[in-house]
Design an enzyme around this catalytic site. Sequence first.
Site, PDB file in Angstrom:
ATOM      1  N   GLU A 165      16.192  39.633  29.384  1.00 26.69           N
ATOM      2  CA  GLU A 165      14.973  40.075  28.693  1.00 26.69           C
ATOM      3  C   GLU A 165      15.313  40.912  27.459  1.00 26.69           C
ATOM      4  O   GLU A 165      14.510  41.033  26.532  1.00 26.69           O
ATOM      5  CB  GLU A 165      14.053  40.851  29.632  1.00 26.69           C
ATOM      6  CG  GLU A 165      14.575  42.208  30.064  1.00 26.69           C
ATOM      7  CD  GLU A 165      13.634  42.899  31.036  1.00 26.69           C
ATOM      8  OE1 GLU A 165      12.498  43.223  30.632  1.00 26.69           O
ATOM      9  OE2 GLU A 165      14.037  43.105  32.203  1.00 26.69           O
ATOM     10  N   GLY A 215      47.680  27.951  24.065  1.00 26.37           N
ATOM     11  CA  GLY A 215      47.100  26.878  23.267  1.00 26.37           C
ATOM     12  C   GLY A 215      47.442  25.517  23.829  1.00 26.37           C
ATOM     13  O   GLY A 215      48.239  25.380  24.762  1.00 26.37           O
ATOM     14  N   GLU A 220      40.602  33.443  31.608  1.00 27.66           N
ATOM     15  CA  GLU A 220      39.963  32.912  32.815  1.00 27.66           C
ATOM     16  C   GLU A 220      40.904  33.027  34.012  1.00 27.66           C
ATOM     17  O   GLU A 220      40.488  33.445  35.098  1.00 27.66           O
ATOM     18  CB  GLU A 220      39.528  31.463  32.574  1.00 27.66           C
ATOM     19  CG  GLU A 220      38.324  31.388  31.634  1.00 27.66           C
ATOM     20  CD  GLU A 220      37.985  29.986  31.167  1.00 27.66           C
ATOM     21  OE1 GLU A 220      36.879  29.803  30.624  1.00 27.66           O
ATOM     22  OE2 GLU A 220      38.826  29.065  31.333  1.00 27.66           O
ATOM     23  N   CYS A 274      39.363  17.864  32.067  1.00 26.50           N
ATOM     24  CA  CYS A 274      38.241  18.656  32.581  1.00 26.50           C
ATOM     25  C   CYS A 274      38.104  18.525  34.096  1.00 26.50           C
ATOM     26  O   CYS A 274      38.039  19.522  34.809  1.00 26.50           O
ATOM     27  CB  CYS A 274      36.944  18.231  31.903  1.00 26.50           C
ATOM     28  SG  CYS A 274      35.513  19.136  32.530  1.00 26.50           S
ATOM     29  N   GLY A 332      43.307  33.622  24.858  1.00 23.28           N
ATOM     30  CA  GLY A 332      42.140  32.768  24.693  1.00 23.28           C
ATOM     31  C   GLY A 332      41.464  32.443  26.007  1.00 23.28           C
ATOM     32  O   GLY A 332      41.684  33.090  27.032  1.00 23.28           O
ATOM     33  N   TYR A 333      40.625  31.390  25.957  1.00 22.29           N
ATOM     34  CA  TYR A 333      39.852  30.959  27.128  1.00 22.29           C
ATOM     35  C   TYR A 333      40.703  30.914  28.404  1.00 22.29           C
ATOM     36  O   TYR A 333      40.387  31.558  29.401  1.00 22.29           O
ATOM     37  CB  TYR A 333      39.321  29.533  26.925  1.00 22.29           C
ATOM     38  CG  TYR A 333      38.244  29.299  25.916  1.00 22.29           C
ATOM     39  CD1 TYR A 333      36.952  28.981  26.324  1.00 22.29           C
ATOM     40  CD2 TYR A 333      38.505  29.326  24.549  1.00 22.29           C
ATOM     41  CE1 TYR A 333      35.946  28.711  25.412  1.00 22.29           C
ATOM     42  CE2 TYR A 333      37.518  29.061  23.621  1.00 22.29           C
ATOM     43  CZ  TYR A 333      36.238  28.759  24.053  1.00 22.29           C
ATOM     44  OH  TYR A 333      35.251  28.479  23.143  1.00 22.29           O
ATOM     45  N   GLU A 355      44.219   4.294  31.949  1.00 19.15           N
ATOM     46  CA  GLU A 355      44.495   5.683  32.315  1.00 19.15           C
ATOM     47  C   GLU A 355      45.776   5.716  33.146  1.00 19.15           C
ATOM     48  O   GLU A 355      45.845   5.100  34.212  1.00 19.15           O
ATOM     49  CB  GLU A 355      43.327   6.265  33.109  1.00 19.15           C
ATOM     50  CG  GLU A 355      43.589   7.638  33.712  1.00 19.15           C
ATOM     51  CD  GLU A 355      44.051   8.667  32.688  1.00 19.15           C
ATOM     52  OE1 GLU A 355      45.172   9.204  32.858  1.00 19.15           O
ATOM     53  OE2 GLU A 355      43.311   8.932  31.721  1.00 19.15           O
ATOM     54  N   HIS A 359      10.925  39.970  33.472  1.00 23.74           N
ATOM     55  CA  HIS A 359      11.425  41.228  34.021  1.00 23.74           C
ATOM     56  C   HIS A 359      11.493  41.189  35.539  1.00 23.74           C
ATOM     57  O   HIS A 359      10.639  40.572  36.174  1.00 23.74           O
ATOM     58  CB  HIS A 359      10.471  42.353  33.570  1.00 23.74           C
ATOM     59  CG  HIS A 359      10.878  43.715  34.013  1.00 23.74           C
ATOM     60  ND1 HIS A 359      11.912  44.409  33.439  1.00 23.74           N
ATOM     61  CD2 HIS A 359      10.386  44.518  35.002  1.00 23.74           C
ATOM     62  CE1 HIS A 359      12.039  45.577  34.033  1.00 23.74           C
ATOM     63  NE2 HIS A 359      11.125  45.661  34.991  1.00 23.74           N
ATOM     64  N   CYS A 399      38.245  22.346  33.411  1.00 21.05           N
ATOM     65  CA  CYS A 399      36.981  23.073  33.630  1.00 21.05           C
ATOM     66  C   CYS A 399      36.506  23.093  35.079  1.00 21.05           C
ATOM     67  O   CYS A 399      36.072  24.135  35.568  1.00 21.05           O
ATOM     68  CB  CYS A 399      35.849  22.474  32.787  1.00 21.05           C
ATOM     69  SG  CYS A 399      36.344  21.428  31.425  1.00 21.05           S
ATOM     70  N   LYS A 438      38.910  24.976  37.553  1.00 18.86           N
ATOM     71  CA  LYS A 438      38.888  26.366  37.069  1.00 18.86           C
ATOM     72  C   LYS A 438      37.609  27.072  37.506  1.00 18.86           C
ATOM     73  O   LYS A 438      37.641  28.185  38.023  1.00 18.86           O
ATOM     74  CB  LYS A 438      39.030  26.351  35.547  1.00 18.86           C
ATOM     75  CG  LYS A 438      38.944  27.703  34.845  1.00 18.86           C
ATOM     76  CD  LYS A 438      37.546  28.094  34.452  1.00 18.86           C
ATOM     77  CE  LYS A 438      36.785  27.093  33.632  1.00 18.86           C
ATOM     78  NZ  LYS A 438      37.244  26.938  32.274  1.00 18.86           N
TER      79      LYS A 438
END
Length: 461
Positions: A443, A263, A183, A43, A178-179, A35, A438, A48, A51
């Site tokens: 519901e 994107g 967001e 993420c 988009g997402y 890495e 409820h 994610c 965010k």
Amino acid sequence: MAEYDVDLFVIGGGSGGVRAARIAAGYGARVVVAEEYRMGGTCVIRGCVPKKLFVIGSHVHQEIEDAAGFGWSIGNVSLDWAKLVANKDKEIARLEGAYTTNVEKSGARIVKTRAVLEDAHTIRLGTGETVTAKYILIATGGAPNHGPAIPGIEHVISSNEAFHLKELPKRIVIQGGGYIALEFAGIFAGYGSDVTVVYRGENILRGFDEDVRKHVRAEMEKRGITIITGCTVTKVDKHGRDFTSHLSGGSSIASDQVMFAIGRHPNVANLGLETAGVAINPANGGIQVDGWSKTSADNIYAIGDVTHRTNLTPVAIREGHAFADTVFGKRPVQVDHAMIPTAVFSQPEVGTVGLTEEEARAQFSHIDVYKADFRPIKATMSGRDTRVLMKLVVDGLSDRVLGCHIVGDCAAEITQAVAIAVKMKATKADFDATVALHPTASEELVTMRTPTARHVRQAAE
């Protein structure tokens, strides 16, 4: 003497690569993970998790406004943006450490450097040394795509930089529908920014159910977010600390920040894929793989966003686990990419699983639609002008629930549970036989009795 230095070399320390490494090591494989940036991948480090933390924080201002209807009188409040960013960074560092520790505990080894393929079994590290591996797994993920190089593109930030802004922008232009775009629109608006969303399509959330798209747009506009569709940003000018975004329609918008979220592209560049015989999928630009995540090179596999199949963290994790089970556990597992639940942590939140109404009508001859659009109980006291959408798409012949779409508070949490039923091929009768809980918004999913629409596709003559 072993034929190879290691059994598995993983390129990429994100969620998918880490899961594959840990499971493979658990089967006794000698594993190395490379890495070059930070363990945890998109993420954990810049996606994610941060965010969602920002989203949670951005809800507080609305909660304070809503509190008055419940008898609370709250004085002046203020936001310390720098403290928010610092606390977020602290949590991300903790998670990065956990990822690193878990990999090492499994028996796999981490090398913090770039790795490039020299051939199908040889990897050259940034340190100059080479490692040979029986199997190689590419899990390098994706990166933000800025699109065509318009004048002033150097002034534009992506979601990566949005997590590290020195101060909250008073005005921000976000291009995308988009997402990520939506967001961040909700995040900045929640913290008090004046937000304008610019999107080239006719409406936001392309690919989602049409009712969801309309509902989310209406709710975002109620909250003061300006949404401009059918045009793009063609040029960005900088004037001191301010920016002017010029739109294809001829108008322009002044702001303190300009962000593009149009994107993401797979991280396939400069990995040595050609020399190793790894083919790119011409349809999407990602690494081409089969149902087992195997590339065109027999011993090289790829998972997650770098394949550009279904770009969701849990999918990458599932693919990594299946790879390790198949190759090292001798338990062949293929990932089922159908009926994957997904959420958009926009404001309002979206949760969805299965087919949209449009997809269902194209695939099935008889479709029943059940829909509820209602004011949530909280709004009756807070006075906020907001509505929740619940929608079920049902096969009119078999009664099977093909899709569930929710817009409103806790939509993602509800959808995770409903996804189990949809995946199990539950029928509308199964939903109807379930006693309602409820008072909840969810519901409605078990109390909708009458279809709001029925569609029968006429057979071709």
